[in-house]
Design a protein around this motif. Structure first.
Motif, short mmCIF file in Angstrom:
data_model
loop_
_atom_site.label_atom_id
_atom_site.label_comp_id
_atom_site.label_asym_id
_atom_site.label_seq_id
_atom_site.Cartn_x
_atom_site.Cartn_y
_atom_site.Cartn_z
N UNK A 4 0.86 -1.17 0.00
CA UNK A 4 0.00 0.00 0.00
C UNK A 4 0.89 1.23 0.00
N UNK A 5 0.89 1.96 -1.12
CA UNK A 5 1.82 3.08 -1.25
C UNK A 5 1.45 4.17 -0.28
N UNK A 6 2.41 4.59 0.52
CA UNK A 6 2.15 5.59 1.53
C UNK A 6 2.09 6.97 0.91
N UNK A 7 1.22 7.83 1.47
CA UNK A 7 1.04 9.18 0.94
C UNK A 7 2.31 9.98 1.15
N UNK A 8 2.83 10.67 0.11
CA UNK A 8 4.03 11.48 0.29
C UNK A 8 3.81 12.56 1.34
N UNK A 9 4.82 12.77 2.18
CA UNK A 9 4.78 13.78 3.22
C UNK A 9 5.88 14.79 2.97
N UNK A 10 5.56 16.07 3.02
CA UNK A 10 6.55 17.10 2.76
C UNK A 10 7.66 17.04 3.77
N UNK A 11 8.91 17.16 3.29
CA UNK A 11 10.07 17.10 4.16
C UNK A 11 10.89 18.38 4.03
N UNK A 123 6.50 3.71 -10.98
CA UNK A 123 5.28 4.34 -10.49
C UNK A 123 5.42 5.85 -10.49
N UNK A 124 4.27 6.50 -10.44
CA UNK A 124 4.17 7.95 -10.29
C UNK A 124 3.41 8.19 -9.00
N UNK A 125 4.03 8.88 -8.04
CA UNK A 125 3.43 9.07 -6.72
C UNK A 125 3.32 10.56 -6.40
N UNK A 129 -2.55 11.46 -5.99
CA UNK A 129 -2.77 10.37 -6.95
C UNK A 129 -1.49 9.57 -7.12
N UNK A 130 -1.64 8.26 -7.22
CA UNK A 130 -0.50 7.39 -7.48
C UNK A 130 -0.89 6.27 -8.43
N UNK A 131 0.02 5.91 -9.31
CA UNK A 131 -0.23 4.84 -10.28
C UNK A 131 1.07 4.10 -10.52
N UNK A 132 1.03 2.77 -10.42
CA UNK A 132 2.23 1.96 -10.63
C UNK A 132 1.93 0.72 -11.42
N UNK A 161 1.66 -6.71 -12.37
CA UNK A 161 1.47 -6.14 -11.03
C UNK A 161 1.13 -4.68 -11.20
N UNK A 162 0.35 -4.13 -10.27
CA UNK A 162 -0.09 -2.75 -10.44
C UNK A 162 -0.70 -2.22 -9.14
N UNK A 163 -0.82 -0.89 -9.06
CA UNK A 163 -1.59 -0.26 -7.99
C UNK A 163 -2.15 1.07 -8.46
N UNK A 164 -3.21 1.49 -7.80
CA UNK A 164 -3.85 2.76 -8.06
C UNK A 164 -4.23 3.37 -6.72
N UNK A 165 -3.88 4.64 -6.51
CA UNK A 165 -4.12 5.29 -5.22
C UNK A 165 -4.71 6.68 -5.42
N UNK A 166 -5.70 7.01 -4.57
CA UNK A 166 -6.25 8.35 -4.48
C UNK A 166 -6.11 8.81 -3.03
N UNK A 167 -5.63 10.05 -2.84
CA UNK A 167 -5.29 10.51 -1.50
C UNK A 167 -5.86 11.88 -1.22
#
Length: 271
Positions: A4-11, A123-125, A129-132, A161-167
């Protein structure tokens, strides 16, 4: 975990004591994260194999499959949102024939199964939105729940293999779906996951999903918790809740399920 791709957090936050030069450098610097994940687990599932496929007249043979698996992943961030990496691992199974209408002589009563796999991916994260996508190469076929999947085949197999994420990054909520992205591949999720996750605390990521298909016969629910020890290290555990199984001829009953434990290290570099 990584399935489960984790949501990017600003650093890019800068302390109030930083000089104006440091602030300017921070604004124009690019941070890249390389993630290293290692996990292992085990469980059991059932396989019903019908000689001649699902339309065959004979009752299927039922195999009790106990397994242990280990998996690893390297995920390298290139550019602001691009990722490239590879997953890999090993599954050891012991298949025991527990309900055998007429195929004992051909398949035997018990056998060890060894499977190695590799899964390169891209993938693009983004924040929302994320897609891999990738391809999974295995040393022998994985079990997808199809009664035509023979436990005796030893041919190399290839799967997508693949994933799709909405955040919603402001609240750290995400909806994601995954195909063959578990680390490890069986105890880390299986074939298909669709679920919802989020961060009730900054150090805790929770994910719950509907899980279906390979290698398990029955659908179930999966829960995963990821604990951030510090900015570099996390530990995670995944549980696929037990579900009841009974074979088609009605003479054998048990449960399917799995659990895994893993660790992740994040190497952050500035370019």
């Amino acid at each position: 975990m990584s399935l489960a791709v984790r949501v990017p957090v600003s650093q890019d936050s800068t302390s109030a004591s930083s000089s104006s030069t440091d602030v300017i450098n921070a604004q124009f610097s690019e941070k890249r994260t390389t993630k290293f994940t290692l996990a292992g687990g085990g469980g059991q599932y059932y396989r019903e194999y019908r000689l001649g496929g699902e339309c065959a007249a004979a009752d299927p043979a039922t195999f009790h499959e106990k397994f242990g698996d280990v998996g690893a992943e390297i995920d390298y961030q290139h550019g602001e949102k691009g990722h490239v990496g590879i997953r890999g691992g090993y599954v050891h199974e012991t298949a025991e024939l527990v309900a055998d209408p007429e195929l004992t002589g051909e398949l035997g009563s018990s056998r060890d199964i060894h499977t190695y796999y590799g899964n390169p991916f891209i993938s693009h994260e983004g924040d929302n939105f994320g897609l891999g996508a990738g391809f999974l190469i295995t040393s022998r076929p994985l079990y997808s729940g199809d009664e035509r999947d023979s436990p005796t085949k030893e041919d190399v197999a290839i799967y997508p293999s693949a994933h799709l994420r909405f955040s919603r990054s402001a609240r750290q909520l995400y909806l994601s779906a995954h195909l063959w992205e578990g680390v490890p591949i069986y105890s880390g999720g299986g074939m298909v996951l669709v679920g919802l996750g989020g961060r009730p605390f900054s150090w805790l990521d929770l994910y719950g999903a509907y899980a279906s298909d390979g290698p398990y016969v029955n659908e179930s629910f999966l829960a995963r918790a990821t604990f951030d020890i510090n900015p570099a290290w996390s530990v995670m555990t995944t549980v696929r809740f037990p579900t009841d199984f009974s074979n088609e001829v009605g003479i054998y009953e048990d449960e399917e399920g799995a659990v895994s434990l893993g660790v992740q290290y994040r190497l952050i570099s500035t370019k």
